[in-house]
Design a protein around this motif. Sequence first.
Motif, PDB file in Angstrom:
ATOM      1  N   ILE A  99      38.448  52.092  63.950  1.00 49.12           N
ATOM      2  CA  ILE A  99      39.798  51.720  64.366  1.00 49.12           C
ATOM      3  C   ILE A  99      40.217  50.448  63.635  1.00 49.12           C
ATOM      4  O   ILE A  99      41.348  50.359  63.128  1.00 49.12           O
ATOM      5  CB  ILE A  99      39.864  51.531  65.898  1.00 49.12           C
ATOM      6  N   ALA A 100      39.304  49.483  63.538  1.00 43.75           N
ATOM      7  CA  ALA A 100      39.608  48.219  62.852  1.00 43.75           C
ATOM      8  C   ALA A 100      40.000  48.471  61.395  1.00 43.75           C
ATOM      9  O   ALA A 100      40.956  47.871  60.893  1.00 43.75           O
ATOM     10  CB  ALA A 100      38.427  47.269  62.935  1.00 43.75           C
ATOM     11  N   LYS A 101      39.292  49.350  60.715  1.00 44.25           N
ATOM     12  CA  LYS A 101      39.613  49.658  59.317  1.00 44.25           C
ATOM     13  C   LYS A 101      41.020  50.224  59.181  1.00 44.25           C
ATOM     14  O   LYS A 101      41.777  49.834  58.292  1.00 44.25           O
ATOM     15  CB  LYS A 101      38.602  50.664  58.749  1.00 44.25           C
ATOM     16  N   VAL A 102      41.371  51.151  60.048  1.00 41.58           N
ATOM     17  CA  VAL A 102      42.674  51.810  59.940  1.00 41.58           C
ATOM     18  C   VAL A 102      43.809  50.851  60.304  1.00 41.58           C
ATOM     19  O   VAL A 102      44.825  50.804  59.603  1.00 41.58           O
ATOM     20  CB  VAL A 102      42.721  53.093  60.809  1.00 41.58           C
ATOM     21  N   VAL A 103      43.649  50.060  61.365  1.00 40.56           N
ATOM     22  CA  VAL A 103      44.743  49.145  61.734  1.00 40.56           C
ATOM     23  C   VAL A 103      44.901  48.040  60.695  1.00 40.56           C
ATOM     24  O   VAL A 103      46.023  47.581  60.453  1.00 40.56           O
ATOM     25  CB  VAL A 103      44.622  48.588  63.172  1.00 40.56           C
ATOM     26  N   GLU A 104      43.818  47.626  60.069  1.00 43.57           N
ATOM     27  CA  GLU A 104      43.910  46.648  58.972  1.00 43.57           C
ATOM     28  C   GLU A 104      44.732  47.231  57.830  1.00 43.57           C
ATOM     29  O   GLU A 104      45.619  46.574  57.295  1.00 43.57           O
ATOM     30  CB  GLU A 104      42.517  46.271  58.458  1.00 43.57           C
ATOM     31  N   ARG A 105      44.416  48.447  57.455  1.00 46.24           N
ATOM     32  CA  ARG A 105      45.110  49.095  56.339  1.00 46.24           C
ATOM     33  C   ARG A 105      46.608  49.217  56.611  1.00 46.24           C
ATOM     34  O   ARG A 105      47.430  49.024  55.733  1.00 46.24           O
ATOM     35  CB  ARG A 105      44.493  50.471  56.083  1.00 46.24           C
ATOM     36  N   HIS A 106      46.965  49.501  57.852  1.00 49.60           N
ATOM     37  CA  HIS A 106      48.374  49.697  58.207  1.00 49.60           C
ATOM     38  C   HIS A 106      49.046  48.429  58.744  1.00 49.60           C
ATOM     39  O   HIS A 106      50.244  48.452  59.031  1.00 49.60           O
ATOM     40  CB  HIS A 106      48.503  50.832  59.228  1.00 49.60           C
ATOM     41  N   GLN A 107      48.254  47.362  58.921  1.00 51.91           N
ATOM     42  CA  GLN A 107      48.794  46.100  59.433  1.00 51.91           C
ATOM     43  C   GLN A 107      49.483  46.295  60.789  1.00 51.91           C
ATOM     44  O   GLN A 107      50.604  45.838  61.019  1.00 51.91           O
ATOM     45  CB  GLN A 107      49.772  45.484  58.419  1.00 51.91           C
ATOM     46  N   ILE A 108      48.788  47.010  61.683  1.00 47.60           N
ATOM     47  CA  ILE A 108      49.276  47.215  63.045  1.00 47.60           C
ATOM     48  C   ILE A 108      48.227  46.680  64.022  1.00 47.60           C
ATOM     49  O   ILE A 108      47.108  46.360  63.626  1.00 47.60           O
ATOM     50  CB  ILE A 108      49.605  48.701  63.337  1.00 47.60           C
ATOM     51  N   THR A 109      48.577  46.605  65.278  1.00 45.55           N
ATOM     52  CA  THR A 109      47.699  46.029  66.289  1.00 45.55           C
ATOM     53  C   THR A 109      46.954  47.112  67.065  1.00 45.55           C
ATOM     54  O   THR A 109      47.537  48.130  67.431  1.00 45.55           O
ATOM     55  CB  THR A 109      48.530  45.187  67.287  1.00 45.55           C
ATOM     56  N   ALA A 110      45.682  46.838  67.326  1.00 49.85           N
ATOM     57  CA  ALA A 110      44.888  47.653  68.247  1.00 49.85           C
ATOM     58  C   ALA A 110      44.496  46.761  69.412  1.00 49.85           C
ATOM     59  O   ALA A 110      43.990  45.652  69.209  1.00 49.85           O
ATOM     60  CB  ALA A 110      43.648  48.211  67.571  1.00 49.85           C
ATOM     61  N   ILE A 111      44.759  47.229  70.611  1.00 49.68           N
ATOM     62  CA  ILE A 111      44.389  46.486  71.812  1.00 49.68           C
ATOM     63  C   ILE A 111      43.203  47.203  72.449  1.00 49.68           C
ATOM     64  O   ILE A 111      43.309  48.360  72.854  1.00 49.68           O
ATOM     65  CB  ILE A 111      45.566  46.376  72.789  1.00 49.68           C
ATOM     66  N   MET A 112      42.070  46.500  72.491  1.00 46.40           N
ATOM     67  CA  MET A 112      40.834  47.035  73.052  1.00 46.40           C
ATOM     68  C   MET A 112      40.783  46.660  74.527  1.00 46.40           C
ATOM     69  O   MET A 112      40.601  45.487  74.870  1.00 46.40           O
ATOM     70  CB  MET A 112      39.622  46.464  72.323  1.00 46.40           C
ATOM     71  N   VAL A 113      40.948  47.638  75.394  1.00 51.07           N
ATOM     72  CA  VAL A 113      41.061  47.400  76.827  1.00 51.07           C
ATOM     73  C   VAL A 113      39.735  47.704  77.510  1.00 51.07           C
ATOM     74  O   VAL A 113      39.157  48.779  77.310  1.00 51.07           O
ATOM     75  CB  VAL A 113      42.187  48.269  77.438  1.00 51.07           C
ATOM     76  N   SER A 114      39.264  46.734  78.315  1.00 52.63           N
ATOM     77  CA  SER A 114      38.007  46.921  79.040  1.00 52.63           C
ATOM     78  C   SER A 114      38.010  46.064  80.304  1.00 52.63           C
ATOM     79  O   SER A 114      38.885  45.236  80.500  1.00 52.63           O
ATOM     80  CB  SER A 114      36.816  46.537  78.152  1.00 52.63           C
ATOM     81  N   ASN A 115      36.988  46.277  81.126  1.00 48.04           N
ATOM     82  CA  ASN A 115      36.816  45.512  82.366  1.00 48.04           C
ATOM     83  C   ASN A 115      35.959  44.270  82.155  1.00 48.04           C
ATOM     84  O   ASN A 115      35.769  43.492  83.074  1.00 48.04           O
ATOM     85  CB  ASN A 115      36.131  46.365  83.446  1.00 48.04           C
ATOM     86  N   ARG A 116      35.414  44.101  80.963  1.00 49.24           N
ATOM     87  CA  ARG A 116      34.507  42.992  80.696  1.00 49.24           C
ATOM     88  C   ARG A 116      34.614  42.594  79.230  1.00 49.24           C
ATOM     89  O   ARG A 116      35.100  43.355  78.397  1.00 49.24           O
ATOM     90  CB  ARG A 116      33.072  43.383  81.028  1.00 49.24           C
ATOM     91  N   TRP A 117      34.097  41.392  78.927  1.00 49.03           N
ATOM     92  CA  TRP A 117      34.076  40.933  77.546  1.00 49.03           C
ATOM     93  C   TRP A 117      33.133  41.822  76.749  1.00 49.03           C
ATOM     94  O   TRP A 117      32.109  42.276  77.247  1.00 49.03           O
ATOM     95  CB  TRP A 117      33.601  39.480  77.489  1.00 49.03           C
ATOM     96  N   MET A 118      33.499  42.078  75.496  1.00 46.13           N
ATOM     97  CA  MET A 118      32.617  42.828  74.602  1.00 46.13           C
ATOM     98  C   MET A 118      32.811  42.332  73.184  1.00 46.13           C
ATOM     99  O   MET A 118      33.862  41.783  72.848  1.00 46.13           O
ATOM    100  CB  MET A 118      32.878  44.329  74.686  1.00 46.13           C
ATOM    101  N   ARG A 119      31.820  42.514  72.381  1.00 44.05           N
ATOM    102  CA  ARG A 119      31.908  42.145  70.968  1.00 44.05           C
ATOM    103  C   ARG A 119      32.818  43.159  70.279  1.00 44.05           C
ATOM    104  O   ARG A 119      32.616  44.365  70.396  1.00 44.05           O
ATOM    105  CB  ARG A 119      30.535  42.142  70.324  1.00 44.05           C
ATOM    106  N   LEU A 120      33.809  42.629  69.553  1.00 41.90           N
ATOM    107  CA  LEU A 120      34.769  43.478  68.852  1.00 41.90           C
ATOM    108  C   LEU A 120      34.742  43.160  67.363  1.00 41.90           C
ATOM    109  O   LEU A 120      34.330  42.068  66.971  1.00 41.90           O
ATOM    110  CB  LEU A 120      36.182  43.243  69.390  1.00 41.90           C
ATOM    111  N   PRO A 121      35.197  44.098  66.545  1.00 42.41           N
ATOM    112  CA  PRO A 121      35.295  43.795  65.112  1.00 42.41           C
ATOM    113  C   PRO A 121      36.203  42.579  64.900  1.00 42.41           C
ATOM    114  O   PRO A 121      37.216  42.420  65.587  1.00 42.41           O
ATOM    115  CB  PRO A 121      35.940  45.057  64.526  1.00 42.41           C
ATOM    116  N   LEU A 122      35.828  41.716  63.953  1.00 37.38           N
ATOM    117  CA  LEU A 122      36.629  40.534  63.660  1.00 37.38           C
ATOM    118  C   LEU A 122      37.830  40.938  62.819  1.00 37.38           C
ATOM    119  O   LEU A 122      37.675  41.421  61.696  1.00 37.38           O
ATOM    120  CB  LEU A 122      35.796  39.493  62.928  1.00 37.38           C
ATOM    121  N   SER A 123      39.010  40.756  63.378  1.00 39.19           N
ATOM    122  CA  SER A 123      40.239  41.117  62.689  1.00 39.19           C
ATOM    123  C   SER A 123      41.404  40.498  63.437  1.00 39.19           C
ATOM    124  O   SER A 123      41.420  40.508  64.672  1.00 39.19           O
ATOM    125  CB  SER A 123      40.413  42.638  62.663  1.00 39.19           C
TER     126      SER A 123
END
Length: 168
Positions: A34-58
């Motif tokens: 998901i990070a690769k595709v949103v970077e390419r298109h310069q759009i936002t991805a919102i990762m929704v969860s109930n707890r903190w998690m490690r996410l791709p840096l972007s």
Amino acid sequence: MMWGLASLANPNEHVSMPIIVYVDADACPVKDEIAKVVERHQITAIMVSNRWMRLPLSPHIKPRIVDAGLDKADDWIAEQASPTDVVITADIPLAERCLKKGAQVIGHNGKPFDPDSIGMAMAMRDLNSQLRDMGEIAGNNPSFQKKDRSRFLNILENTIQRIKRQVP
């Protein structure tokens, strides 16, 4: 299907809505894709969860932590979803809710949900749940494979390109 919001000052003027990718992130195996595709298109991805998690840096990946509780993340995503958005989830009831709001919905395995297939997906989910409860079958889903990752990348890319062509 509405692809823009009418301006209050001029009802004939359309304001372009950004594409946002909402991710049911707790058990999502394709966060890096998901990070690769949103970077390419310069759009936002919102990762929704109930707890903190490690996410791709972007700068295009935004965490959204919701209150703990059954379906809190699903409820938040369903409230936000709009026709210019993409929702990534394996949760069939969430997929159904987002489809009703006009969003594009893709499973983690790259299989898109659509209004024609969601009824059968819900019925199969309910049947499998009953069979598990009766001890007739075990397990929930088949294992995630390399072909699923590849299919997911392809479907997400094509979905975003299609939305971009349709948004005024």
